[in-house]
Design a protein around this motif. Sequence first.
Motif, PDB file in Angstrom:
ATOM      1  N   LEU A 141       0.813  -1.220   0.000  1.00  0.00           N
ATOM      2  CA  LEU A 141       0.000   0.000   0.000  1.00  0.00           C
ATOM      3  C   LEU A 141       0.844   1.266   0.000  1.00  0.00           C
ATOM      4  N   GLY A 142       2.145   1.121   0.264  1.00  0.00           N
ATOM      5  CA  GLY A 142       3.015   2.290   0.327  1.00  0.00           C
ATOM      6  C   GLY A 142       2.820   3.103   1.589  1.00  0.00           C
ATOM      7  N   TYR A 143       2.462   2.429   2.705  1.00  0.00           N
ATOM      8  CA  TYR A 143       2.193   3.118   3.973  1.00  0.00           C
ATOM      9  C   TYR A 143       3.426   3.078   4.875  1.00  0.00           C
ATOM     10  N   PRO A 144       3.631   4.124   5.673  1.00  0.00           N
ATOM     11  CA  PRO A 144       4.651   4.047   6.725  1.00  0.00           C
ATOM     12  C   PRO A 144       4.190   3.054   7.779  1.00  0.00           C
ATOM     13  N   GLN A 145       5.139   2.448   8.489  1.00  0.00           N
ATOM     14  CA  GLN A 145       4.756   1.421   9.454  1.00  0.00           C
ATOM     15  C   GLN A 145       5.616   1.477  10.706  1.00  0.00           C
ATOM     16  N   VAL A 146       5.018   1.000  11.807  1.00  0.00           N
ATOM     17  CA  VAL A 146       5.733   0.820  13.067  1.00  0.00           C
ATOM     18  C   VAL A 146       5.436  -0.596  13.530  1.00  0.00           C
ATOM     19  N   THR A 147       6.479  -1.339  13.882  1.00  0.00           N
ATOM     20  CA  THR A 147       6.298  -2.710  14.351  1.00  0.00           C
ATOM     21  C   THR A 147       6.557  -2.797  15.851  1.00  0.00           C
ATOM     22  N   TYR A 148       6.154  -3.911  16.450  1.00  0.00           N
ATOM     23  CA  TYR A 148       6.364  -4.173  17.878  1.00  0.00           C
ATOM     24  C   TYR A 148       5.783  -3.060  18.756  1.00  0.00           C
ATOM     25  N   ALA A 149       4.594  -2.613  18.409  1.00  0.00           N
ATOM     26  CA  ALA A 149       3.941  -1.567  19.202  1.00  0.00           C
ATOM     27  C   ALA A 149       3.343  -2.149  20.476  1.00  0.00           C
ATOM     28  N   LEU A 150       3.406  -1.368  21.538  1.00  0.00           N
ATOM     29  CA  LEU A 150       2.797  -1.735  22.817  1.00  0.00           C
ATOM     30  C   LEU A 150       1.495  -0.977  23.030  1.00  0.00           C
ATOM     31  N   GLU A 151       1.473   0.277  22.603  1.00  0.00           N
ATOM     32  CA  GLU A 151       0.303   1.135  22.764  1.00  0.00           C
ATOM     33  C   GLU A 151       0.237   2.111  21.594  1.00  0.00           C
ATOM     34  N   ALA A 152      -0.935   2.693  21.387  1.00  0.00           N
ATOM     35  CA  ALA A 152      -1.099   3.718  20.358  1.00  0.00           C
ATOM     36  C   ALA A 152      -2.210   4.667  20.790  1.00  0.00           C
ATOM     37  N   GLU A 153      -2.021   5.946  20.497  1.00  0.00           N
ATOM     38  CA  GLU A 153      -3.054   6.927  20.800  1.00  0.00           C
ATOM     39  C   GLU A 153      -3.073   8.021  19.751  1.00  0.00           C
ATOM     40  N   LEU A 154      -4.235   8.615  19.575  1.00  0.00           N
ATOM     41  CA  LEU A 154      -4.426   9.676  18.597  1.00  0.00           C
ATOM     42  C   LEU A 154      -3.813  10.961  19.125  1.00  0.00           C
ATOM     43  N   ALA A 155      -2.986  11.601  18.290  1.00  0.00           N
ATOM     44  CA  ALA A 155      -2.348  12.855  18.677  1.00  0.00           C
ATOM     45  C   ALA A 155      -2.443  13.828  17.506  1.00  0.00           C
ATOM     46  N   ASP A 156      -3.484  14.659  17.528  1.00  0.00           N
ATOM     47  CA  ASP A 156      -3.747  15.613  16.445  1.00  0.00           C
ATOM     48  C   ASP A 156      -3.898  14.882  15.114  1.00  0.00           C
ATOM     49  N   ASP A 157      -2.982  15.134  14.159  1.00  0.00           N
ATOM     50  CA  ASP A 157      -3.107  14.542  12.831  1.00  0.00           C
ATOM     51  C   ASP A 157      -2.184  13.351  12.640  1.00  0.00           C
ATOM     52  N   MET A 158      -1.793  12.739  13.751  1.00  0.00           N
ATOM     53  CA  MET A 158      -0.927  11.567  13.650  1.00  0.00           C
ATOM     54  C   MET A 158      -1.224  10.579  14.768  1.00  0.00           C
ATOM     55  N   LEU A 159      -0.573   9.435  14.692  1.00  0.00           N
ATOM     56  CA  LEU A 159      -0.707   8.408  15.715  1.00  0.00           C
ATOM     57  C   LEU A 159       0.581   8.372  16.527  1.00  0.00           C
ATOM     58  N   LYS A 160       0.464   8.405  17.842  1.00  0.00           N
ATOM     59  CA  LYS A 160       1.628   8.315  18.716  1.00  0.00           C
ATOM     60  C   LYS A 160       1.723   6.879  19.210  1.00  0.00           C
ATOM     61  N   LYS A 184       2.837  -8.097  22.654  1.00  0.00           N
ATOM     62  CA  LYS A 184       2.133  -8.228  23.938  1.00  0.00           C
ATOM     63  C   LYS A 184       2.431  -7.026  24.834  1.00  0.00           C
ATOM     64  N   PRO A 185       1.406  -6.288  25.258  1.00  0.00           N
ATOM     65  CA  PRO A 185       1.579  -5.141  26.143  1.00  0.00           C
ATOM     66  C   PRO A 185       1.497  -5.573  27.609  1.00  0.00           C
ATOM     67  N   SER A 186       1.425  -4.613  28.499  1.00  0.00           N
ATOM     68  CA  SER A 186       1.340  -4.914  29.933  1.00  0.00           C
ATOM     69  C   SER A 186      -0.085  -5.226  30.367  1.00  0.00           C
ATOM     70  N   TRP A 187      -1.074  -4.923  29.508  1.00  0.00           N
ATOM     71  CA  TRP A 187      -2.465  -5.160  29.853  1.00  0.00           C
ATOM     72  C   TRP A 187      -3.042  -6.308  29.020  1.00  0.00           C
ATOM     73  N   ASN A 188      -4.164  -6.840  29.489  1.00  0.00           N
ATOM     74  CA  ASN A 188      -4.848  -7.912  28.777  1.00  0.00           C
ATOM     75  C   ASN A 188      -6.048  -7.368  28.013  1.00  0.00           C
ATOM     76  N   PRO A 189      -6.412  -7.988  26.895  1.00  0.00           N
ATOM     77  CA  PRO A 189      -7.584  -7.551  26.136  1.00  0.00           C
ATOM     78  C   PRO A 189      -8.855  -7.656  26.971  1.00  0.00           C
ATOM     79  N   ARG A 190      -9.800  -6.809  26.678  1.00  0.00           N
ATOM     80  CA  ARG A 190     -11.081  -6.812  27.395  1.00  0.00           C
ATOM     81  C   ARG A 190     -11.934  -8.018  27.007  1.00  0.00           C
ATOM     82  N   TYR A 191     -12.907  -8.317  27.853  1.00  0.00           N
ATOM     83  CA  TYR A 191     -13.854  -9.394  27.568  1.00  0.00           C
ATOM     84  C   TYR A 191     -15.097  -8.818  26.907  1.00  0.00           C
TER      85      TYR A 191
END
Length: 267
Positions: A141-160, A184-191
């Motif tokens: 797709l020609g997209y930028p990528q980040v691997t081995y992410a633990l968390e992600a949050e919306l920050a204005d016009d980008m993803l942190k 795998k992050p420090s938290w578990n997925p919700r039920y």
Amino acid sequence: MNILVCVKQVPDTTEIRIDPVKNTLIRDGVPSILNPFDGYALEAAARIKDKNPDTKIVVVSMGPQQATAVLKESLAIAADKAYLVSGRTFGGSDTLATSYILSNAVKKIEETEGKFDAIFCGKQAIDGDTAQVGPEIAEHLGYPQVTYALEAELADDMLKVKKETESGAQIIGIKFPCLVTFTKPSWNPRYPTIKRKIAANKAQIPVLGDDAFPEIDGTRIGLKGSPTHVKKTFVPQKKTGGMKIKEENNEESAKKLFSVLSDAHII
């Protein structure tokens, strides 16, 4: 925000069987589960939606008809819509062919769901452990990528994104549209809630078959389009290791253990 989460139905690793002729996994009759790393990706998307309620989460899976089970599980947990990519010509696809098919599926689904700001994937599937499909989709797709992410949050016009590294963690900002793979992050997925489970069981999952992609290159899909050639696949037999030391008393057993370790030059 519009997020697409790629999920996969994988066999329970305790009951894997191999087709001796095709050297592929036999999935019929084997208990299947949602790939754990894809579950972390789905939870990461859900956490973004918790803070940004207008976020839409769409899940997609490529596989046989029974893969609708993990799609309905994803709907019960957090997803709003789900799609199954399934066709005879897709069978036997390796990671390169699979990622090519899924990149075409992304474009097809966007015709209905709108442009995706981000694509979330698990870092790898536990039935293959290649960690290739997510990054390959990004390349197609020609997209930028980040691997081995633990968390992600919306920050204005980008993803942190908080990325796991050998020395700890790194915070990376990535522009839309993008692709992120999660570990795998420090938290578990919700039920899932009872209400969402009931709704998910009633949901009709659209299937994107061979005829959904009239412009797809047939030489790049299935076994024909898979450059990976498996010479042999097998499940290693479990071996019992170690040795038992049972002398007349504990003192003699300790002396025997010391002698064995000393002869092996371990101590």
